[in-house]
Structure formats: structure tokens, C-alpha cells
Scaffold this active site. Structure first.
Site, short mmCIF file in Angstrom:
data_model
loop_
_atom_site.label_atom_id
_atom_site.label_comp_id
_atom_site.label_asym_id
_atom_site.label_seq_id
_atom_site.Cartn_x
_atom_site.Cartn_y
_atom_site.Cartn_z
N THR A 14 0.82 -1.21 0.00
CA THR A 14 0.00 0.00 0.00
C THR A 14 0.85 1.26 0.00
OG1 THR A 14 -1.73 -1.18 1.16
CG2 THR A 14 -1.83 1.19 1.29
N SER A 61 1.37 -7.65 -0.55
CA SER A 61 2.18 -8.61 0.19
C SER A 61 1.48 -9.94 0.44
CB SER A 61 2.70 -8.00 1.50
OG SER A 61 1.66 -7.80 2.41
N THR A 94 1.70 -4.39 4.26
CA THR A 94 1.57 -4.68 5.69
C THR A 94 0.94 -6.04 5.96
OG1 THR A 94 -0.57 -3.58 5.79
CG2 THR A 94 1.37 -2.24 6.30
#
Ligand code: ASP
Length: 331
Positions: A14, A61, A94
Site C-alpha cells: 500500500t 504482500s 503490511t
């Protein structure tokens, strides 16, 4: 002291995301901003260090793979072996930041600072947190205080050790903490302030050497629940898993209906580690399940995803549950 020279390795997330409008995150696209634009967005980085950048991957991720993690660790080891690099910053989504941070904590072979950083708001959102997080990460990576601490994550002005990091919120900028052991430090403007260090083996003291490795053993996580009958464990074994993390309720308890699947897996040489399903806390050897008799491994204080990372690395050395237990006791 000479001016620090840092290298930024960008992997997506992000922090490199774009949204439809500055106030709308739903439907945003992660992993689109290239590394040079991430650096250009924070001119103040030049006040901290000389920073070069490199795009290692460009993924959300949840799409991170063992192969990319291995390549990342090997690239960091090559960079830090040179006098020309004083520290590394990695930008990362994250969602699986915990796993990559812990993987690097176990596989980077240098005391120089390695700092992972992400963002909860896309790069073009109102009050995007990425630029300040990136600046703070560079402050930590440029700090002599960060030397020898293992891999750390910098988010929301906090420094958190890779082993103990948890993503505890799905949405807010205050998404990461270490509920069991606390923060390692704080960042105040251009100062990295450390208050404690991790005592488990990491980086130069870790048991693992991944140089030359191109893939990692297959390990899956089976999430325990009321009504669980071991179907997932049986399926993972049938699919060729070398290791399974049983994410059990409480202290990774094993229900009577799941026990036969675990024992069958162990009998076939699959290493089974117990880790706590939701809570954080210690899963001690023998607690709620007789690991000694059944040939299973207690996951200590690691969450299931981090237990999976350590089990993958352990399986590059041994399939003996007692030897794996020792590695869990030490890292
Ligand atoms: N989907 C994103 C990722 O993990 C979310 C984030 O970066 O926070 O790459």
C-alpha cells in the site's frame, strides 16, 4: 562519522498504492508506484542519508512468496557485505510484513540496520502515512543505535522488533504493535530512541544460512476450530507438506478428533508445530498436549505465520522434532 549510505529495496504494498480519490481507499490498487517515485516523494530523506533505490518486486504482500523472500535476503546480504552500504530499508505491504520481517531477522548475516516499513493508506490518500513512515525508517536505518538489534519494523513512529511484531488492526494507521513484549523504541523527529533489544538469536547469531537456497520447504497452517476433524491436516500431508503449523485454540490445544490426523502426520515424518490460534502468549512444551510422547513441537511465543517461517528454515536443516524444538527454543 561519514554520511550514512542507505539502499531502499521496494517490494510493493500500500505504501506504493494508488486510490481512485484522495478520500477513498476501498478499491485502491496496491503496488503500483515505482521505487524512484517513492524516494522522490520524500525529498527530506536527503537530510538523513544518501539513499539509492531498487525495485525487488511489485506485489501486494499477500502475493509475497518464499522465492521473493529468499532473493530479498540474499540481496540484502550482498549489499551489507559491502562497505558502500550502511543499512537497508525495505518497503513492503503490511499484510504479510510480520512474516518477511521475521524471515529476514533469521537470515540476514550482518549487524547493520535492516528496517522494514509499510503504510496503511495508499500513497495518494489524504494524510498518507507512507512518506513519514519512510522518512522515520531511514532515520532508524541511518542510526548507529540500530546496529546489532536484528531486523526492525518502523510504523507510526514506533520501532518494533521483527520477532515480536503483530498486525493487530486491519485498517487504522496504528496497525502494528507487540502485545506481549512491547516496543523496541520510538522515533522522534530525526532521532531513533531504543529502550530494549530482543534476546533471541537473530541475524549474525542465527542458526540459518540461506546462501544458495532457491526455494523453501512446503509448510502449511491448519486453523483449529470447534468441529475441526483434522481434514485440513490430512489434506496438507497428502499435498506433500513437510511441516504443518497447528494453530490451535488457547495454548494451541489439540482436540480429540484432530489428534489422529496430527499423529498420522508425525508418523509420516511431517514436523508439526503448535502455535496459538488467536491470542498471543506462550505455548510451552507439554502444555495441553504431550509433545514429548507425540513427537510434536511447541511454538513458544510465535504466532502461526511466524512459526511457519521458522519451521521452513528449520526444515532446511533437520526433520527431527527434537532438533526443531531446540531451534524454536532459541530463535
Ligand atoms: N494489500 C496490501 C499489501 O499487504 C496492504 C498493505 O500494504 O497494507 O501489500
Amino acid at each position: 562519522m561519514h554520511r550514512p549510505r542507505l539502499h531502499l529495496l521496494a517490494t510493493g504494498g500500500t505504501i506504493a498504492g494508488a486510490s481512485a480519490s484522495a478520500t477513498q481507499y476501498v478499491g485502491y490498487r496496491p503496488a503500483v508506484t515505482p521505487v524512484q517515485d517513492l524516494l522522490a516523494a520524500v525529498p527530506a530523506l536527503a537530510e538523513v542519508a544518501d539513499i539509492t533505490g531498487e525495485q525487488v518486486a511489485q506485489v501486494a504482500s499477500q502475493d509475497m512468496t518464499g522465492e521473493v523472500r529468499l532473493a530479498l535476503a540474499q540481496r540484502i546480504n550482498a549489499l551489507l557485505a559491502s562497505d558502500a552500504c550502511d543499512g537497508v530499508v525495505v518497503t513492503h505491504g503490511t499484510n504479510t510484513l510480520e512474516e518477511t520481517a521475521y524471515f529476514l531477522n533469521l537470515t540476514v548475516r550482518s549487524p547493520k540496520p535492516v528496517v522494514l516499513v509499510g503504510a496503511m493508506r495508499p500513497a495518494d490518500a489524504l494524510s498518507a502515512d507512507g512518506p513519514m513512515n519512510l522518512f522515520r525508517a531511514a532515520v532508524v536505518a541511518a542510526s548507529e543505535q540500530a546496529t546489532g538489534r536484528g531486523v526492525v519494523v518502523v510504523m507510526n513512529d514506533r520501532i518494533i522488533g521483527a520477532r515480536d511484531l503483530h498486525k493487530t488492526d486491519t485498517m487504522t494507521v496504528d496497525a502494528f504493535t507487540s502485545p506481549l513484549f512491547g516496543l523496541m523504541g520510538l522515533v522522534s523527529d530525526r532521532r531513533a530512541l531504543f529502550y530494549r533489544g530482543g534476546l533471541r538469536r537473530h541475524t549474525t547469531d542465527s542458526a540459518f544460512d540461506i546462501s544458495g537456497l532457491q526455494s523453501l520447504p512446503r509448510v502449511h497452517i491448519a486453523y483449529g476450530h470447534e468441529g475441526d476433524d483434522g481434514t485440513a491436516i490430512d489434506a496438507f500431508v497428502a499435498a506433500g507438506a513437510q511441516g504443518i503449523v497447528h494453530a490451535g485454540a488457547g495454548t494451541a490445544s489439540v482436540s480429540r478428533r484432530v489428534q489422529p490426523a496430527i499423529l498420522a502426520a508425525v508418523a509420516r515424518g511431517v514436523v508439526v508445530v503448535r502455535a496459538p490460534r488467536g491470542a498471543h502468549g506462550l505455548v510451552a512444551r507439554g502444555m495441553e498436549f504431550d509433545d514429548e510422547t507425540h513427537g510434536t513441537v511447541a511454538g513458544d511465543t510465535l504466532s502461526p505465520p511466524k512459526a511457519r517461517v521458522l519451521l521452513q528454515l528449520a526444515l532446511t536443516q533437520t526433520r527431527d522434532p527434537r532438533a526443531v524444538q531446540r531451534l524454536f527454543d532459541e530463535h
